[in-house]
Scaffold this motif. Structure first.
Motif, PDB file in Angstrom:
ATOM      1  N   VAL A  47       7.984 -36.715 -71.413  1.00 17.94           N
ATOM      2  CA  VAL A  47       6.411 -36.202 -71.366  1.00 17.94           C
ATOM      3  C   VAL A  47       6.013 -35.930 -70.006  1.00 17.94           C
ATOM      4  O   VAL A  47       5.434 -34.814 -69.668  1.00 17.94           O
ATOM      5  CB  VAL A  47       5.791 -37.460 -71.806  1.00 17.94           C
ATOM      6  CG1 VAL A  47       3.917 -37.348 -71.688  1.00 17.94           C
ATOM      7  CG2 VAL A  47       5.856 -37.990 -73.241  1.00 17.94           C
ATOM      8  N   ALA A  48       6.219 -36.867 -69.033  1.00 20.23           N
ATOM      9  CA  ALA A  48       5.996 -36.641 -67.659  1.00 20.23           C
ATOM     10  C   ALA A  48       6.727 -37.718 -66.809  1.00 20.23           C
ATOM     11  O   ALA A  48       6.932 -38.714 -67.123  1.00 20.23           O
ATOM     12  CB  ALA A  48       4.508 -36.877 -67.370  1.00 20.23           C
ATOM     13  N   THR A  49       7.119 -37.054 -65.677  1.00 22.14           N
ATOM     14  CA  THR A  49       7.889 -37.989 -64.734  1.00 22.14           C
ATOM     15  C   THR A  49       7.193 -37.734 -63.155  1.00 22.14           C
ATOM     16  O   THR A  49       6.730 -36.846 -62.912  1.00 22.14           O
ATOM     17  CB  THR A  49       9.178 -37.720 -64.580  1.00 22.14           C
ATOM     18  OG1 THR A  49       9.555 -36.280 -64.071  1.00 22.14           O
ATOM     19  CG2 THR A  49      10.018 -37.886 -65.888  1.00 22.14           C
ATOM     20  N   ILE A  50       7.528 -38.737 -62.348  1.00 23.98           N
ATOM     21  CA  ILE A  50       6.991 -38.549 -60.984  1.00 23.98           C
ATOM     22  C   ILE A  50       8.244 -39.292 -60.066  1.00 23.98           C
ATOM     23  O   ILE A  50       8.631 -40.369 -60.398  1.00 23.98           O
ATOM     24  CB  ILE A  50       5.631 -39.477 -60.835  1.00 23.98           C
ATOM     25  CG1 ILE A  50       5.036 -39.130 -59.395  1.00 23.98           C
ATOM     26  CG2 ILE A  50       5.718 -41.008 -61.216  1.00 23.98           C
ATOM     27  CD1 ILE A  50       3.680 -39.600 -59.335  1.00 23.98           C
ATOM     28  N   THR A  51       8.379 -38.558 -59.101  1.00 26.66           N
ATOM     29  CA  THR A  51       9.361 -39.198 -58.047  1.00 26.66           C
ATOM     30  C   THR A  51       8.773 -39.941 -56.970  1.00 26.66           C
ATOM     31  O   THR A  51       7.520 -40.180 -56.791  1.00 26.66           O
ATOM     32  CB  THR A  51      10.087 -37.987 -57.223  1.00 26.66           C
ATOM     33  OG1 THR A  51       9.156 -37.438 -56.415  1.00 26.66           O
ATOM     34  CG2 THR A  51      10.693 -36.987 -58.210  1.00 26.66           C
ATOM     35  N   ARG A  52       9.666 -40.714 -56.102  1.00 27.32           N
ATOM     36  CA  ARG A  52       9.072 -41.511 -55.097  1.00 27.32           C
ATOM     37  C   ARG A  52       8.250 -40.640 -54.112  1.00 27.32           C
ATOM     38  O   ARG A  52       7.395 -41.336 -53.414  1.00 27.32           O
ATOM     39  CB  ARG A  52      10.354 -42.304 -54.509  1.00 27.32           C
ATOM     40  CG  ARG A  52       9.811 -43.408 -53.705  1.00 27.32           C
ATOM     41  CD  ARG A  52      11.241 -44.389 -53.309  1.00 27.32           C
ATOM     42  NE  ARG A  52      12.254 -43.626 -52.807  1.00 27.32           N
ATOM     43  CZ  ARG A  52      13.265 -44.000 -52.520  1.00 27.32           C
ATOM     44  NH1 ARG A  52      13.475 -45.468 -52.816  1.00 27.32           N
ATOM     45  NH2 ARG A  52      14.316 -43.636 -52.024  1.00 27.32           N
ATOM     46  N   GLY A  53       8.520 -39.427 -54.153  1.00 23.36           N
ATOM     47  CA  GLY A  53       7.867 -38.465 -53.154  1.00 23.36           C
ATOM     48  C   GLY A  53       6.731 -37.861 -53.674  1.00 23.36           C
ATOM     49  O   GLY A  53       6.146 -37.068 -53.464  1.00 23.36           O
ATOM     50  N   ASP A  54       6.379 -38.408 -55.068  1.00 20.45           N
ATOM     51  CA  ASP A  54       5.108 -37.881 -55.833  1.00 20.45           C
ATOM     52  C   ASP A  54       5.194 -36.387 -56.305  1.00 20.45           C
ATOM     53  O   ASP A  54       4.379 -35.891 -56.586  1.00 20.45           O
ATOM     54  CB  ASP A  54       4.022 -37.916 -54.766  1.00 20.45           C
ATOM     55  CG  ASP A  54       3.514 -39.244 -54.638  1.00 20.45           C
ATOM     56  OD1 ASP A  54       2.941 -39.648 -53.542  1.00 20.45           O
ATOM     57  OD2 ASP A  54       3.882 -40.263 -55.545  1.00 20.45           O
ATOM     58  N   SER A  55       6.734 -36.151 -56.382  1.00 22.95           N
ATOM     59  CA  SER A  55       6.467 -34.743 -57.191  1.00 22.95           C
ATOM     60  C   SER A  55       6.398 -35.268 -58.770  1.00 22.95           C
ATOM     61  O   SER A  55       7.080 -36.072 -59.141  1.00 22.95           O
ATOM     62  CB  SER A  55       7.898 -34.231 -56.975  1.00 22.95           C
ATOM     63  OG  SER A  55       8.211 -33.653 -55.557  1.00 22.95           O
ATOM     64  N   SER A  61       3.667 -29.437 -73.295  1.00 24.08           N
ATOM     65  CA  SER A  61       2.476 -29.335 -74.308  1.00 24.08           C
ATOM     66  C   SER A  61       1.725 -30.420 -73.974  1.00 24.08           C
ATOM     67  O   SER A  61       0.462 -30.763 -74.573  1.00 24.08           O
ATOM     68  CB  SER A  61       3.411 -30.247 -75.380  1.00 24.08           C
ATOM     69  OG  SER A  61       4.215 -31.542 -75.311  1.00 24.08           O
ATOM     70  N   VAL A  62       1.545 -31.049 -72.847  1.00 23.17           N
ATOM     71  CA  VAL A  62       0.773 -32.044 -72.243  1.00 23.17           C
ATOM     72  C   VAL A  62       0.272 -31.674 -70.954  1.00 23.17           C
ATOM     73  O   VAL A  62      -0.736 -32.209 -70.258  1.00 23.17           O
ATOM     74  CB  VAL A  62       1.459 -33.565 -71.890  1.00 23.17           C
ATOM     75  CG1 VAL A  62       2.248 -33.837 -73.377  1.00 23.17           C
ATOM     76  CG2 VAL A  62       2.425 -33.535 -70.744  1.00 23.17           C
ATOM     77  N   GLN A  80      -2.158 -41.390 -67.842  1.00 22.42           N
ATOM     78  CA  GLN A  80      -3.566 -41.183 -68.215  1.00 22.42           C
ATOM     79  C   GLN A  80      -3.509 -39.789 -69.186  1.00 22.42           C
ATOM     80  O   GLN A  80      -3.039 -38.704 -69.094  1.00 22.42           O
ATOM     81  CB  GLN A  80      -4.527 -40.775 -67.008  1.00 22.42           C
ATOM     82  CG  GLN A  80      -5.733 -40.384 -67.563  1.00 22.42           C
ATOM     83  CD  GLN A  80      -6.528 -41.702 -68.089  1.00 22.42           C
ATOM     84  OE1 GLN A  80      -6.549 -42.553 -67.535  1.00 22.42           O
ATOM     85  NE2 GLN A  80      -7.227 -41.419 -69.331  1.00 22.42           N
ATOM     86  N   MET A  81      -3.909 -40.237 -70.270  1.00 25.59           N
ATOM     87  CA  MET A  81      -3.689 -39.023 -71.512  1.00 25.59           C
ATOM     88  C   MET A  81      -5.266 -38.983 -72.018  1.00 25.59           C
ATOM     89  O   MET A  81      -5.938 -39.722 -72.621  1.00 25.59           O
ATOM     90  CB  MET A  81      -3.140 -39.778 -72.620  1.00 25.59           C
ATOM     91  CG  MET A  81      -1.391 -40.248 -72.212  1.00 25.59           C
ATOM     92  SD  MET A  81      -0.586 -40.719 -73.829  1.00 25.59           S
ATOM     93  CE  MET A  81      -1.569 -42.245 -74.218  1.00 25.59           C
TER      94      MET A  81
END
Length: 114
Positions: A47-55, A61-62, A80-81
């Motif tokens: 669905v979604a990912t975020i790295t420690r560096g905020d990438s 689809s989302v 947040q959906m």
């Protein structure tokens, strides 16, 4: 390491929900955290990912509807959906990775239905 997800529930189409995930059992920060989902009869998908560096990275689809973010507390992540659709109905799993290891939470059910 344990990942505890919360925030799922029943929401009408067009509504919003916010999922939370907190990790415990480690003093180290994960390189990346995020969310996957699995609808009934389908394979688990990113669905979604975020790295420690905020990438951040989102499933097509989302994009534009969901936002992944990291919390102020170490090893927390939110999803947040907004503008939820019936096809967003699934069990949502929190995921975290570090040093080649992937960790999974138990999942929280999101049902989008009128």
């Amino acid at each position: 390491v344990q990942l505890q997800a919360s925030g799922g529930g029943l929401v009408q189409p067009g509504g919003s929900l916010r999922l939370s995930c907190a990790a415990s059992g480690t003093i180290f920060s994960f390189n990346a955290m995020g969310w996957y989902r699995q609808a009934q009869g389908k394979q688990r998908e990113l669905v979604a990912t975020i790295t420690r560096g905020d990438s951040t990275n989102y499933a097509d689809s989302v994009k534009g509807r969901f936002t992944v973010s990291r919390g102020n507390a170490k090893n927390t992540v939110y999803l947040q959906m907004n503008s939820l659709k019936p096809e967003d109905t699934a069990v949502y799993y929190c995921n975290a990775g570090r040093g080649g290891m992937a960790y999974w939470g138990k999942g929280t059910l999101v049902t989008v239905s009128s």
